[in-house]
Design a protein around this motif. Structure first.
Motif, mmCIF file in Angstrom:
data_model
loop_
_atom_site.group_PDB
_atom_site.id
_atom_site.type_symbol
_atom_site.label_atom_id
_atom_site.label_comp_id
_atom_site.label_asym_id
_atom_site.label_seq_id
_atom_site.Cartn_x
_atom_site.Cartn_y
_atom_site.Cartn_z
ATOM 1 N N ASN A 113 -14.574 21.743 -24.805
ATOM 2 C CA ASN A 113 -14.164 22.738 -25.794
ATOM 3 C C ASN A 113 -15.253 23.757 -26.081
ATOM 4 O OD1 ASN A 113 -15.853 21.128 -27.279
ATOM 5 N ND2 ASN A 113 -14.330 20.544 -28.808
ATOM 6 N N SER A 114 -16.479 23.516 -25.586
ATOM 7 C CA SER A 114 -17.542 24.504 -25.761
ATOM 8 C C SER A 114 -17.568 25.523 -24.630
ATOM 9 C CB SER A 114 -18.907 23.810 -25.865
ATOM 10 O OG SER A 114 -19.293 23.292 -24.602
ATOM 11 N N LEU A 115 -16.791 25.286 -23.591
ATOM 12 C CA LEU A 115 -16.762 26.206 -22.455
ATOM 13 C C LEU A 115 -15.624 27.205 -22.627
ATOM 14 C CD1 LEU A 115 -17.433 23.640 -19.611
ATOM 15 C CD2 LEU A 115 -19.055 25.229 -20.644
ATOM 16 N N PRO A 116 -15.906 28.498 -22.419
ATOM 17 C CA PRO A 116 -14.877 29.508 -22.686
ATOM 18 C C PRO A 116 -13.717 29.519 -21.688
ATOM 19 C CG PRO A 116 -16.852 30.538 -21.808
ATOM 20 C CD PRO A 116 -17.179 29.096 -22.034
ATOM 21 N N HIS A 117 -13.917 28.969 -20.504
ATOM 22 C CA HIS A 117 -12.870 28.989 -19.486
ATOM 23 C C HIS A 117 -12.467 27.558 -19.147
ATOM 24 C CE1 HIS A 117 -13.847 33.188 -19.013
ATOM 25 N NE2 HIS A 117 -15.091 32.868 -18.718
ATOM 26 N N LEU B 281 -11.592 30.682 -10.636
ATOM 27 C CA LEU B 281 -12.966 31.191 -10.563
ATOM 28 C C LEU B 281 -12.982 32.716 -10.478
ATOM 29 C CD1 LEU B 281 -14.527 28.523 -8.183
ATOM 30 C CD2 LEU B 281 -14.916 28.767 -10.640
ATOM 31 N N ALA B 282 -12.103 33.274 -9.684
ATOM 32 C CA ALA B 282 -12.034 34.743 -9.572
ATOM 33 C C ALA B 282 -11.662 35.366 -10.916
ATOM 34 C CB ALA B 282 -11.031 35.136 -8.494
ATOM 35 N N GLU B 283 -10.684 34.772 -11.609
ATOM 36 C CA GLU B 283 -10.287 35.287 -12.926
ATOM 37 C C GLU B 283 -11.424 35.201 -13.926
ATOM 38 O OE1 GLU B 283 -6.780 33.210 -14.224
ATOM 39 O OE2 GLU B 283 -5.635 33.880 -12.467
ATOM 40 N N TRP B 284 -12.284 34.196 -13.775
ATOM 41 C CA TRP B 284 -13.402 33.989 -14.685
ATOM 42 C C TRP B 284 -14.642 34.785 -14.280
ATOM 43 C CZ3 TRP B 284 -12.894 27.962 -14.407
ATOM 44 C CH2 TRP B 284 -11.696 27.580 -15.019
ATOM 45 N N GLY B 285 -14.522 35.601 -13.231
ATOM 46 C CA GLY B 285 -15.643 36.439 -12.803
ATOM 47 C C GLY B 285 -16.674 35.720 -11.947
ATOM 48 N N ILE B 286 -16.302 34.567 -11.394
ATOM 49 C CA ILE B 286 -17.202 33.827 -10.506
ATOM 50 C C ILE B 286 -16.684 34.064 -9.092
ATOM 51 C CG2 ILE B 286 -18.213 31.584 -9.946
ATOM 52 C CD1 ILE B 286 -17.360 30.734 -12.854
ATOM 53 N N GLY B 287 -17.246 35.051 -8.426
ATOM 54 C CA GLY B 287 -16.765 35.477 -7.128
ATOM 55 C C GLY B 287 -17.068 34.489 -6.020
ATOM 56 N N ASP B 288 -16.318 34.640 -4.916
ATOM 57 C CA ASP B 288 -16.487 33.722 -3.796
ATOM 58 C C ASP B 288 -17.844 33.854 -3.109
ATOM 59 O OD1 ASP B 288 -16.011 36.152 -2.566
ATOM 60 O OD2 ASP B 288 -14.364 35.420 -1.322
ATOM 61 N N ARG B 289 -18.604 34.884 -3.455
ATOM 62 C CA ARG B 289 -19.951 35.031 -2.890
ATOM 63 C C ARG B 289 -21.016 34.298 -3.708
ATOM 64 N NH1 ARG B 289 -20.697 40.394 0.423
ATOM 65 N NH2 ARG B 289 -18.561 40.624 1.132
ATOM 66 N N HIS B 290 -20.656 33.784 -4.870
ATOM 67 C CA HIS B 290 -21.615 33.031 -5.667
ATOM 68 C C HIS B 290 -22.018 31.787 -4.874
ATOM 69 C CE1 HIS B 290 -23.361 30.543 -8.763
ATOM 70 N NE2 HIS B 290 -23.412 31.610 -9.551
ATOM 71 N N PRO B 291 -23.308 31.460 -4.828
ATOM 72 C CA PRO B 291 -23.754 30.344 -3.986
ATOM 73 C C PRO B 291 -23.184 28.972 -4.358
ATOM 74 C CG PRO B 291 -25.594 31.240 -5.268
ATOM 75 C CD PRO B 291 -24.423 32.148 -5.485
ATOM 76 N N ALA B 292 -22.674 28.799 -5.553
ATOM 77 C CA ALA B 292 -22.103 27.502 -5.939
ATOM 78 C C ALA B 292 -20.633 27.366 -5.556
ATOM 79 C CB ALA B 292 -22.255 27.280 -7.442
ATOM 80 N N VAL B 293 -19.949 28.466 -5.265
ATOM 81 C CA VAL B 293 -18.502 28.415 -5.064
ATOM 82 C C VAL B 293 -18.117 27.640 -3.804
ATOM 83 C CG1 VAL B 293 -16.433 29.797 -4.616
ATOM 84 C CG2 VAL B 293 -17.988 30.437 -6.464
ATOM 85 N N CYS C 174 -22.607 27.194 -16.268
ATOM 86 C CA CYS C 174 -22.194 25.978 -15.567
ATOM 87 C C CYS C 174 -20.722 26.026 -15.168
ATOM 88 C CB CYS C 174 -22.472 24.740 -16.395
ATOM 89 S SG CYS C 174 -21.377 24.523 -17.800
ATOM 90 N N LEU C 175 -20.428 25.245 -14.153
ATOM 91 C CA LEU C 175 -19.075 25.028 -13.662
ATOM 92 C C LEU C 175 -18.820 23.526 -13.727
ATOM 93 C CD1 LEU C 175 -16.466 25.849 -12.158
ATOM 94 C CD2 LEU C 175 -17.775 25.626 -10.022
ATOM 95 N N VAL C 176 -17.675 23.128 -14.276
ATOM 96 C CA VAL C 176 -17.314 21.720 -14.379
ATOM 97 C C VAL C 176 -15.998 21.511 -13.647
ATOM 98 C CG1 VAL C 176 -16.708 19.837 -15.944
ATOM 99 C CG2 VAL C 176 -18.472 21.498 -16.611
ATOM 100 N N LEU C 177 -15.976 20.482 -12.804
ATOM 101 C CA LEU C 177 -14.767 20.073 -12.101
ATOM 102 C C LEU C 177 -14.589 18.580 -12.354
ATOM 103 C CD1 LEU C 177 -15.543 21.726 -8.670
ATOM 104 C CD2 LEU C 177 -13.940 22.582 -10.380
ATOM 105 N N PRO D 256 -24.741 23.976 -11.962
ATOM 106 C CA PRO D 256 -25.281 25.154 -12.613
ATOM 107 C C PRO D 256 -24.787 26.421 -11.922
ATOM 108 C CG PRO D 256 -26.967 24.103 -11.286
ATOM 109 C CD PRO D 256 -25.753 23.237 -11.206
ATOM 110 N N LEU D 257 -24.637 27.473 -12.689
ATOM 111 C CA LEU D 257 -24.246 28.785 -12.126
ATOM 112 C C LEU D 257 -25.427 29.740 -12.188
ATOM 113 C CD1 LEU D 257 -20.661 29.292 -13.572
ATOM 114 C CD2 LEU D 257 -21.292 28.706 -11.239
#
Length: 140
Positions: free
Chosen positions: A6-10, A34-46, A81-84, A139-140
């Motif tokens: 609940n602390s994460l906006p997305h 991820l794309a909708e959240w502005g984390i593009g496919d070029r980000h090294p974590a994606v 951060c990204l959580v899955l 981490p992002l």
């Protein structure tokens, strides 16, 4: 430690039949979110995150389908951060640590990728002991 969701906006939750097509649907949903959240496919974590997600859902399909007709995937992200998480109702809780990675097939790859990116991997059992979730924080 996984930040409170609940602390994460997305946040997004997807529940699927525990069938082979779930892997593709979970990955496509992640790509869109991820794309909708502005984390593009070029980000090294994606790329690694999508591989980790695919492996976790594949494991549910291969090992939990008989006990768990549905698999739930949680996606969440914040500025750093990204959580899955992948949840099924099979009671087996795999080990995610050991001298050679997870030691359980593709989970070794999951742990290696997660730790290589500076992330964490945690298995959390359901309160009734009848299922579990594997939580990945990167981490992002």
């Amino acid at each position: 430690m996984t930040p409170a969701l609940n602390s994460l906006p997305h946040r997004h939750v997807l529940t699927l039949p525990t069938q082979p097509r779930a892997v593709r649907l979970a990955r496509e949903t992640a790509e869109r979110a991820l794309a909708e959240w502005g984390i593009g496919d070029r980000h090294p974590a994606v790329g690694p995150a999508l591989l980790i997600l695919s492996e976790l859902v594949t494991n549910s399909v291969r090992h939990a389908a008989v006990a768990s007709p549905r698999t739930t995937v949680v996606y969440a992200a914040g500025p750093d951060c990204l959580v899955l998480a992948v949840h099924d109702r099979h009671p087996h809780r795999p080990r995610l640590s050991g001298t050679h990675g997870a030691g359980e097939g593709g989970l070794a790859t999951v742990v290696e990728l997660t730790h290589g990116l500076g992330g964490t991997a945690v298995v959390r059992g359901d309160a009734d002991g009848g299922g579990k979730s594997i939580w990945i924080t990167l981490p992002l």
